[in-house]
Design a protein around this motif. Structure first.
Motif, mmCIF file in Angstrom:
data_model
loop_
_atom_site.group_PDB
_atom_site.id
_atom_site.type_symbol
_atom_site.label_atom_id
_atom_site.label_comp_id
_atom_site.label_asym_id
_atom_site.label_seq_id
_atom_site.Cartn_x
_atom_site.Cartn_y
_atom_site.Cartn_z
ATOM 1 N N PHE A 127 59.216 9.936 36.222
ATOM 2 C CA PHE A 127 58.335 9.339 37.224
ATOM 3 C C PHE A 127 58.882 8.038 37.794
ATOM 4 O O PHE A 127 58.828 7.808 38.999
ATOM 5 N N ALA A 128 59.394 7.170 36.948
ATOM 6 C CA ALA A 128 59.843 5.867 37.421
ATOM 7 C C ALA A 128 61.100 5.978 38.271
ATOM 8 O O ALA A 128 61.263 5.223 39.231
ATOM 9 N N SER A 129 61.989 6.912 37.964
ATOM 10 C CA SER A 129 63.218 7.011 38.760
ATOM 11 C C SER A 129 62.923 7.506 40.173
ATOM 12 O O SER A 129 63.518 7.026 41.138
ATOM 13 N N SER A 130 62.004 8.443 40.333
ATOM 14 C CA SER A 130 61.664 8.902 41.687
ATOM 15 C C SER A 130 60.918 7.819 42.452
ATOM 16 O O SER A 130 61.096 7.677 43.663
ATOM 17 N N PHE A 131 60.104 7.042 41.769
ATOM 18 C CA PHE A 131 59.403 5.929 42.418
ATOM 19 C C PHE A 131 60.400 4.867 42.861
ATOM 20 O O PHE A 131 60.291 4.316 43.959
ATOM 21 N N GLU A 132 61.393 4.596 42.019
ATOM 22 C CA GLU A 132 62.413 3.600 42.352
ATOM 23 C C GLU A 132 63.205 4.023 43.586
ATOM 24 O O GLU A 132 63.571 3.191 44.417
ATOM 25 N N LYS A 133 63.474 5.313 43.737
ATOM 26 C CA LYS A 133 64.200 5.808 44.904
ATOM 27 C C LYS A 133 63.431 5.534 46.193
ATOM 28 O O LYS A 133 64.017 5.349 47.246
ATOM 29 N N ASN A 134 62.108 5.514 46.106
ATOM 30 C CA ASN A 134 61.286 5.295 47.297
ATOM 31 C C ASN A 134 61.116 3.827 47.657
ATOM 32 O O ASN A 134 60.911 3.517 48.829
ATOM 33 N N VAL A 135 61.149 2.930 46.684
ATOM 34 C CA VAL A 135 60.853 1.522 46.975
ATOM 35 C C VAL A 135 62.032 0.585 46.759
ATOM 36 O O VAL A 135 62.002 -0.541 47.229
ATOM 37 N N GLY A 136 63.051 1.020 46.052
ATOM 38 C CA GLY A 136 64.193 0.159 45.753
ATOM 39 C C GLY A 136 64.057 -0.475 44.375
ATOM 40 O O GLY A 136 62.959 -0.574 43.821
ATOM 41 N N THR A 137 65.177 -0.927 43.838
ATOM 42 C CA THR A 137 65.200 -1.466 42.475
ATOM 43 C C THR A 137 64.427 -2.770 42.356
ATOM 44 O O THR A 137 63.693 -2.982 41.387
ATOM 45 N N VAL A 138 64.561 -3.664 43.335
ATOM 46 C CA VAL A 138 63.879 -4.961 43.269
ATOM 47 C C VAL A 138 62.370 -4.772 43.235
ATOM 48 O O VAL A 138 61.675 -5.317 42.371
ATOM 49 N N LYS A 139 61.850 -4.000 44.178
ATOM 50 C CA LYS A 139 60.398 -3.801 44.240
ATOM 51 C C LYS A 139 59.906 -3.010 43.030
ATOM 52 O O LYS A 139 58.810 -3.248 42.530
ATOM 53 N N HIS A 140 60.738 -2.082 42.543
ATOM 54 C CA HIS A 140 60.363 -1.321 41.351
ATOM 55 C C HIS A 140 60.208 -2.248 40.147
ATOM 56 O O HIS A 140 59.257 -2.131 39.381
ATOM 57 N N LYS A 164 72.705 3.164 38.599
ATOM 58 C CA LYS A 164 72.388 3.472 39.996
ATOM 59 C C LYS A 164 71.409 2.422 40.521
ATOM 60 O O LYS A 164 70.260 2.369 40.094
ATOM 61 N N TYR A 165 71.879 1.606 41.425
ATOM 62 C CA TYR A 165 71.070 0.545 42.015
ATOM 63 C C TYR A 165 70.602 0.999 43.392
ATOM 64 O O TYR A 165 71.405 1.414 44.223
ATOM 65 N N ILE A 166 69.298 0.912 43.650
ATOM 66 C CA ILE A 166 68.726 1.336 44.917
ATOM 67 C C ILE A 166 68.434 0.086 45.754
ATOM 68 O O ILE A 166 67.690 -0.783 45.308
ATOM 69 N N PRO A 167 68.996 -0.033 46.955
ATOM 70 C CA PRO A 167 68.781 -1.215 47.797
ATOM 71 C C PRO A 167 67.316 -1.407 48.198
ATOM 72 O O PRO A 167 66.528 -0.464 48.193
ATOM 73 N N LEU A 207 64.764 -0.126 53.673
ATOM 74 C CA LEU A 207 64.763 1.305 53.959
ATOM 75 C C LEU A 207 66.070 1.738 54.621
ATOM 76 O O LEU A 207 66.624 2.791 54.288
ATOM 77 N N ALA A 208 66.580 0.927 55.546
ATOM 78 C CA ALA A 208 67.840 1.272 56.223
ATOM 79 C C ALA A 208 68.993 1.331 55.219
ATOM 80 O O ALA A 208 69.822 2.244 55.275
ATOM 81 N N GLU A 209 69.041 0.367 54.301
ATOM 82 C CA GLU A 209 70.095 0.372 53.284
ATOM 83 C C GLU A 209 69.940 1.549 52.336
ATOM 84 O O GLU A 209 70.930 2.127 51.894
ATOM 85 N N ARG A 210 68.687 1.926 52.000
ATOM 86 C CA ARG A 210 68.458 3.079 51.116
ATOM 87 C C ARG A 210 68.932 4.358 51.793
ATOM 88 O O ARG A 210 69.539 5.218 51.160
#
Length: 184
Positions: free
Chosen positions: A27-40, A169-172, A175-178
């Motif tokens: 659950f947390a990894s899919s959520f992180e993909k949507n919001v980015g690592t910082v916001k997660h 895996k770091y998610i920016p 949204l454009a960077e992601r």
């Protein structure tokens, strides 16, 4: 006060630790993909505190009626992220054990299943789900920060260090960077 956050790191046995790890991974990894690592990272702390505060509020009432399990483990935060994901989802229905169900009911079915996980607190998981649903419906809009802030935080410690760790895996944050990250 520190226990408002640290309760998510407490596990009593290997089974609850394993279930917690699977839930975090799924659950947390899919959520992180949507919001980015910082916001997660920020929302993980927020959801831990909100679910703990709600748990403390409800625990006194519920403990008069039945025995209440202590709040521990990452599952309340996972339920919060699941609550956010399902309330903001564009999908109307999803498969749950081969049966098509409305997406908004998925976290409630998962809550029923989590009731049987050893060391899991039903009240704590419910509080996490309620905190996530409230955030997903926009009742906690004051906790949101703009993508520009997330993008700036991407460049400071500790997030700048996380980007450099091989295999992580770091998610920016923006949204454009992601999108650019996903396409590369």
């Amino acid at each position: 006060v520190h226990r408002l956050v640290t309760h998510i790191f407490v596990y009593e046995d290997l089974i609850s630790l394993t279930c917690g790890a699977v839930i975090i991974w799924y659950f947390a990894s899919s959520f992180e993909k949507n919001v980015g690592t910082v916001k997660h990272c920020f929302l993980t702390v927020v959801f831990a505190v909100l679910s703990a505060l709600l748990y403390l509020l409800l625990e006194t009432v519920v403990s008069r009626v039945s025995e209440v399990e202590d709040a521990k483990g990452f599952m309340p935060v996972a339920f919060a992220t699941l609550g956010v994901s399902t309330t903001r989802s564009q999908m109307k229905r999803t498969l749950f054990f081969g049966v098509r169900v409305p997406v908004v009911l998925l976290p409630w079915f998962m809550l029923c299943i989590a009731w049987f996980i050893p060391g899991s607190s039903l009240l704590s998981n419910l509080c996490g789900l309620l905190a996530g649903e409230a955030y997903g419906l926009g009742y906690c809009f004051c906790l949101d920060f703009p993508e520009s802030v997330g993008s700036k935080l991407d460049r400071v410690f500790p997030f700048s260090l996380l980007k450099r760790i091989p295999g992580l895996k770091y998610i920016p944050g923006s949204l454009a960077e992601r999108r650019a990250f996903e396409s590369s």
